[in-house]
Design a protein around this motif. Structure first.
Motif, short mmCIF file in Angstrom:
data_model
loop_
_atom_site.label_atom_id
_atom_site.label_comp_id
_atom_site.label_asym_id
_atom_site.label_seq_id
_atom_site.Cartn_x
_atom_site.Cartn_y
_atom_site.Cartn_z
N TYR A 83 41.87 30.04 43.10
CA TYR A 83 40.90 31.11 42.88
C TYR A 83 40.92 32.14 44.01
O TYR A 83 40.51 33.28 43.83
CB TYR A 83 39.51 30.51 42.75
CG TYR A 83 38.49 31.45 42.17
CD1 TYR A 83 38.57 31.85 40.84
CD2 TYR A 83 37.47 31.97 42.95
CE1 TYR A 83 37.65 32.72 40.30
CE2 TYR A 83 36.54 32.84 42.41
CZ TYR A 83 36.64 33.21 41.09
OH TYR A 83 35.73 34.09 40.56
N PHE A 86 42.05 35.79 43.46
CA PHE A 86 41.18 36.86 42.96
C PHE A 86 40.37 37.48 44.08
O PHE A 86 40.11 38.68 44.10
CB PHE A 86 40.27 36.32 41.86
CG PHE A 86 41.04 35.82 40.67
CD1 PHE A 86 42.02 36.61 40.08
CD2 PHE A 86 40.80 34.57 40.14
CE1 PHE A 86 42.75 36.15 39.00
CE2 PHE A 86 41.52 34.11 39.05
CZ PHE A 86 42.50 34.90 38.48
N TRP A 87 39.96 36.63 45.03
CA TRP A 87 39.26 37.15 46.21
C TRP A 87 40.15 38.16 46.93
O TRP A 87 39.73 39.27 47.26
CB TRP A 87 38.90 35.97 47.12
CG TRP A 87 38.02 36.31 48.29
CD1 TRP A 87 37.89 37.53 48.89
CD2 TRP A 87 37.13 35.42 48.97
NE1 TRP A 87 36.99 37.45 49.92
CE2 TRP A 87 36.51 36.18 50.00
CE3 TRP A 87 36.81 34.07 48.85
CZ2 TRP A 87 35.58 35.60 50.88
CZ3 TRP A 87 35.89 33.51 49.73
CH2 TRP A 87 35.29 34.27 50.72
N THR A 136 41.09 42.73 38.92
CA THR A 136 41.25 41.27 38.93
C THR A 136 41.26 40.71 37.51
O THR A 136 41.95 39.73 37.24
CB THR A 136 40.14 40.57 39.75
OG1 THR A 136 38.91 41.20 39.44
CG2 THR A 136 40.41 40.63 41.22
N TRP A 139 44.66 40.94 36.35
CA TRP A 139 45.47 39.87 36.91
C TRP A 139 45.12 38.52 36.31
O TRP A 139 45.99 37.67 36.13
CB TRP A 139 45.35 39.84 38.44
CG TRP A 139 46.32 40.81 39.02
CD1 TRP A 139 46.09 42.10 39.36
CD2 TRP A 139 47.72 40.58 39.25
NE1 TRP A 139 47.24 42.69 39.80
CE2 TRP A 139 48.26 41.78 39.75
CE3 TRP A 139 48.56 39.49 39.08
CZ2 TRP A 139 49.61 41.91 40.08
CZ3 TRP A 139 49.90 39.61 39.42
CH2 TRP A 139 50.41 40.82 39.90
N GLY A 140 43.84 38.35 35.99
CA GLY A 140 43.45 37.14 35.27
C GLY A 140 44.19 37.05 33.95
O GLY A 140 44.66 35.98 33.54
N THR A 159 48.06 27.75 38.54
CA THR A 159 47.09 28.52 39.32
C THR A 159 47.26 28.24 40.81
O THR A 159 47.13 29.14 41.62
CB THR A 159 45.64 28.18 38.90
OG1 THR A 159 45.46 26.76 38.98
CG2 THR A 159 45.36 28.64 37.50
N ALA A 265 37.61 35.68 36.78
CA ALA A 265 38.39 36.46 37.75
C ALA A 265 37.59 37.67 38.22
O ALA A 265 37.64 38.04 39.39
CB ALA A 265 39.71 36.91 37.13
N GLY A 268 35.53 36.86 41.13
CA GLY A 268 36.31 36.84 42.36
C GLY A 268 36.58 38.25 42.88
O GLY A 268 36.52 38.52 44.08
N GLY A 269 36.87 39.17 41.96
CA GLY A 269 37.18 40.55 42.35
C GLY A 269 35.99 41.25 42.97
O GLY A 269 36.09 41.87 44.03
#
Lengths: 393, 264
Positions: A83, A86-87, A136, A139-140, A159, A265, A268-269
Motif C-alpha cells: 500500500y 499509493f502513499w 493514484t 495506478w490502482g 502488490t 488507492a 492512499g493518494g
C-alpha cells in the motif's frame, strides 16, 4: 444468542464516535493554538513530549492511510502488501504540482508560490488533492486490473512487488531518459504553503496544518462509513463472505473488487498529498516496505472492516511509533536508572504486540460486530468441547 | 399442464468432459415457461455438473444454452444471474455474517444503480433506491415466511429459515427461472410437504419456471410436471411422474438389474 438490530446500533455508535473524534481534534487545536503559548513551561514540556502536534498531525495521515487500506483489506477481503506505493504516488503528485520543481515550466492555477520561486507548477491545494486521488486511482487501475483476476495469495505477492517497484522508481527517477522526474534521493522540497480562500497556512503554522489533516481524516472516516452502508459496501462484504455465492447472485466479482482497489488507492493518494504538505516536501527514502506492514497492522489490530476500530488502531500504533516508545523509554530509564534505547527495540515490541494480539484478541481492538460474533462463537465452541471432554472422563 | 409453453430455457446437446471423463454426454433439456420440472438420477449421474453448465459456472465442451431466446453459453456467471436465472445451493451458501435483509439486498446489486458519489453523498435517488430495496427485501422475507428475522445474521438462523432465506435471496434477482438444488435435503417429511406447497405457490404467484434437483422421490413425484432422469451422464428417460415410476430403465438405474427384475 442475543441479537440487536445492527443498523440502529451502528448509527448511534457512529454519532458517539464522531463526537469523540471531533472533540479530540478540537481539544488539541485549541490547546496548541491558544492555551499552550500562554501556559507554563512545565505544561508546555509535557504536551510537547507526549502529544507533540507534529506527531498528532502525522497520526491523522496514518488514519487516512489505514482507512484507505481498510477498504481493500477490511471491506473486500483482498490482501494488499504494497500500500505504501499509493502513499508515494500521492506524495509525488503534491511534489510535482505545487512546487518549483519543474523549473522549466511556469504554470500557476490559483496556486500560492513562494516569492522568488514563481517558476514550476503551482496548483490550488484542492485541485492537487483531487488530482492526487485521480492519479493514484489510475495506478490502482493499472495494478489492480490484471492482478485482481488472480487468486488472493498471488494478489498479495503482486502488490508486494509494486510496493517495492514504485518507491524504487521514485528513488532512482532523477534521470529517466534524460528527464529528472523525481529528483531521486534528494526528493522534492519547498512545497507551496496552502492558501485557503486567502487564508495562508504558513510552513510553521502547525495548529492549522493539524486542523487541515484532521479534516481530511474526518472526511475519509465519513466516506468509509457511507460506502460501507451502501450498495457497493454490501457487495464487498458478500464477496468477502463467499465469492461464488456473490457472483451467483449477480455481483460482478472483478468489477467490484476493482472498485475497492481503486477507491482504497484514492485514500492512499489523498493521504500522500496531505503528508507532503505537512512536511513541506516528498522524500523517496521514507516509502519502504515496513510502512505497508505498519498500515496493515493498524487495520488488523484495530479491527478489520470496522472504521472506528481502524481509527483506534492507527492512532495507537502511530503514537507508539512516533512518541510513545521514546517517552516511555525515558520514563523507565529515569525512574530505574537504566540506559535502554527503547526506540531501537521498536520492531521487537511491535512483533510482541502483534503476537499478543493474535493470542488474546484476534478480532482487533474494536472489531466489527459481525467479526466479534464469530470469534466469540469459537470461544463458546472451545468451552463446550472442553466440557464434553471433562464429562466423557 | 403448462408443458406445451415456449421453452424459457433450452439446453441443446450439452457435453462436458473433465480430461478423459465424460460427465455429461449429449444431454438436451428444456424448461417450458411456467412449469415445474425435475432432474433426478443416482449419485454421480452428472446432475450437479449439468446444473453448473446452466448457471454458467462450467463452460460445456460442446452444446449451447439458450435462455429467454438468447444464447448464454460462456457468459459470465453474474450476467446470467442478473439476466433472471437464479439458483439456491445444495449446501446452503448464505452470507453468514450479513443480516437476512442484507443477504437479500446483495442479490439486488445488479438491479441498483447507485455509484460511489451517490452513495457517499446520499443523493435523493440513492436514498429512494435503498428504501425501495429494503422494502422489497422485507416483502420477499415475508413471502417466504421469515419476515420476523430481518435483522438477524444469516448464520444464526435455524436450518429451515436458512433454506427459506436462500429462496428469498434468489427471488430478489426477479428470476424467470429458479433452479433449486436439493432444497429439501435435511428436511423432515412435514417440512418437505410444506415445501411442495410452497413451490406450487411460487409458480402460481410469480409465474416463475422451476427446475428441481432432488433426491426425495415423494417430493419429486408430487410436485413435478415433468421428470428427466440422468444416469452416468446420459439422459435415460423423460416424462410425467407416472411414466417415470414405471420406466424399467429408471428402476434399473436406481436399484440395479436384479432390483428391476424383482420389481416385476
Amino acid at each position: 444468542m442475543s441479537n440487536t438490530a445492527p443498523a440502529h446500533t451502528a448509527v448511534s455508535g457512529n454519532r458517539k464516535w464522531a463526537i469523540g473524534f471531533t472533540s479530540v481534534v478540537a481539544f488539541f487545536f485549541i490547546l496548541n493554538k491558544f492555551i499552550l503559548p500562554e501556559a507554563g513551561s512545565g505544561v508546555q514540556k509535557f504536551f510537547n513530549a507526549w502529544f507533540s502536534l507534529t506527531s498528532m498531525a502525522e497520526i491523522m495521515i496514518w488514519i487516512i492511510m489505514a482507512l484507505g487500506l481498510n477498504i481493500i483489506v477490511g471491506y473486500a477481503g483482498l490482501l494488499d502488501l504494497g500500500y505504501v506505493a499509493f502513499w508515494a504516488l500521492g506524495g509525488y503528485v503534491a511534489g510535482w504540482l505545487m512546487s518549483p520543481f519543474f523549473s522549466g515550466l511556469n504554470i500557476n492555477f490559483f496556486g500560492n508560490p513562494r516569492p522568488g520561486l514563481e517558476f514550476g507548477i503551482h496548483f490550488h491545494v484542492f485541485l492537487v488533492l483531487i488530482l492526487g486521488g485521480v492519479f493514484t486511482a489510475i495506478w490502482g487501475v493499472i495494478i489492480g486490473g490484471p492482478t485482481l483476476r488472480l487468486k488472493s495469495d498471488y494478489l498479495a505477492l503482486v502488490t508486494l512487488g509494486f510496493g517495492e517497484i514504485i518507491p524504487q522508481f521514485m528513488l532512482n527517477g532523477a534521470d529517466i531518459a534524460g528527464y529528472n522526474v523525481t529528483n531521486g534521493a534528494q526528493g522534492i522540497g519547498g512545497l507551496d504553503d496552502v492558501n485557503l480562500f486567502g487564508y495562508v497556512i504558513g510552513t510553521f503554522a502547525l495548529p492549522e496544518k493539524f486542523l487541515m489533516v484532521s479534516l481530511m481524516a474526518g472526511a475519509m472516516i465519513f466516506f468509509s462509513i457511507r460506502l460501507r452502508d451502501g450498495r457497493l459496501g454490501r457487495a464487498w462484504l458478500a464477496i468477502r463472505e463467499d465469492e461464488l455465492a456473490a457472483s451467483m447472485m449477480g455481483v460482478p466479482l472483478w468489477r467490484t473488487k476493482f472498485a475497492s482497489y481503486a477507491i482504497g488507492a484514492v485514500g492512499g493518494g489523498i493521504g500522500g498529498v496531505g503528508f507532503a504538505i505537512l512536511v513541506g516536501g516528498v522524500y523517496a527514502d521514507r516509502f519502504n516496505f515496513v510502512i505497508s506492514i505498519i498500515i496493515l497492522a493498524m487495520v488488523v489490530m484495530g479491527g478489520m472492516g470496522n472504521v472506528w476500530g481502524v481509527v483506534v488502531g492507527a492512532v495507537t500504533l502511530a503514537w507508539i511509533n512516533s512518541v510513545g516508545l521514546i517517552q516511555v523509554g525515558e520514563l523507565v530509564n529515569n525512574s530505574f536508572g537504566t540506559n535502554i534505547n527503547f526506540p531501537s527495540y521498536q520492531f521487537l515490541l511491535f512483533g510482541l504486540l502483534l503476537v499478543l494480539m493474535m493470542l488474546f484478541r484476534r478480532e482487533g481492538f474494536i472489531p466489527e460486530a459481525r467479526i466479534r460474533m464469530v470469534m466469540n462463537e469459537d470461544k463458546v465452541d472451545e468451552e463446550v468441547s472442553d466440557e464434553t471432554k471433562i464429562a466423557s472422563k | 399442464m403448462s408443458l406445451d409453453g415456449r421453452a424459457v430455457l433450452d439446453a441443446q446437446n450439452i457435453r462436458v468432459e473433465f480430461g478423459g471423463l465424460v460427465a455429461v454426454d449429449d444431454v438436451s433439456f428444456t424448461i417450458p415457461e411456467g412449469s415445474i420440472v425435475s432432474l433426478i438420477g443416482p449419485n454421480g449421474a452428472g446432475k450437479t455438473t449439468f446444473f453448473n453448465v446452466l448457471t454458467g459456472l462450467y463452460k460445456p465442451t460442446s452444446g449451447a444454452v439458450i435462455f429467454d431466446n438468447a444464447e448464454i453459453t460462456g457468459d459470465p456467471v453474474h450476467d446470467i444471474a442478473s439476466g433472471g436465472l437464479a439458483r439456491t445451493f445444495q449446501n446452503i451458501r448464505l452470507f453468514g455474517l450479513m443480516t437476512a435483509q442484507e443477504n437479500v439486498m446483495v442479490a439486488m446489486h445488479s438491479k441498483m444503480n447507485a455509484g460511489v458519489f451517490a452513495t457517499i453523498f446520499r443523493t435523493k435517488k440513492q436514498k429512494a433506491e435503498e428504501a425501495e430495496a429494503r422494502r422489497f427485501a422485507q416483502e420477499l422475507l415475508d413471502y417466504v415466511g421469515i419476515g420476523g428475522v430481518t435483522n438477524e445474521y444469516a448464520r444464526n438462523l435455524s436450518y429451515g429459515d436458512q433454506r427459506r432465506l436462500e429462496v428469498a435471496r434468489a427471488l430478489a434477482l426477479r428470476p424467470k427461472v429458479l433452479l433449486l438444488d436439493e432444497p429439501t435435503a435435511g428436511m423432515n417429511p412435514n417440512e418437505s410437504a410444506a415445501f411442495v406447497d410452497f413451490v406450487r405457490k411460487l409458480k402460481a404467484d410469480k409465474g416463475i419456471s422451476i427446475l428441481l434437483i432432488e433426491h426425495d422421490m415423494s417430493v419429486v413425484m408430487q410436485v413435478s410436471e415433468r421428470i428427466t432422469v440422468l444416469d452416468q451422464g446420459q439422459k435415460i428417460a423423460e416424462g410425467s411422474p407416472a411414466e417415470i415410476k414405471s420406466n424399467p430403465r429408471v428402476i434399473e438405474a436406481y436399484l440395479g438389474k436384479s432390483g428391476s427384475e424383482a420389481s416385476k
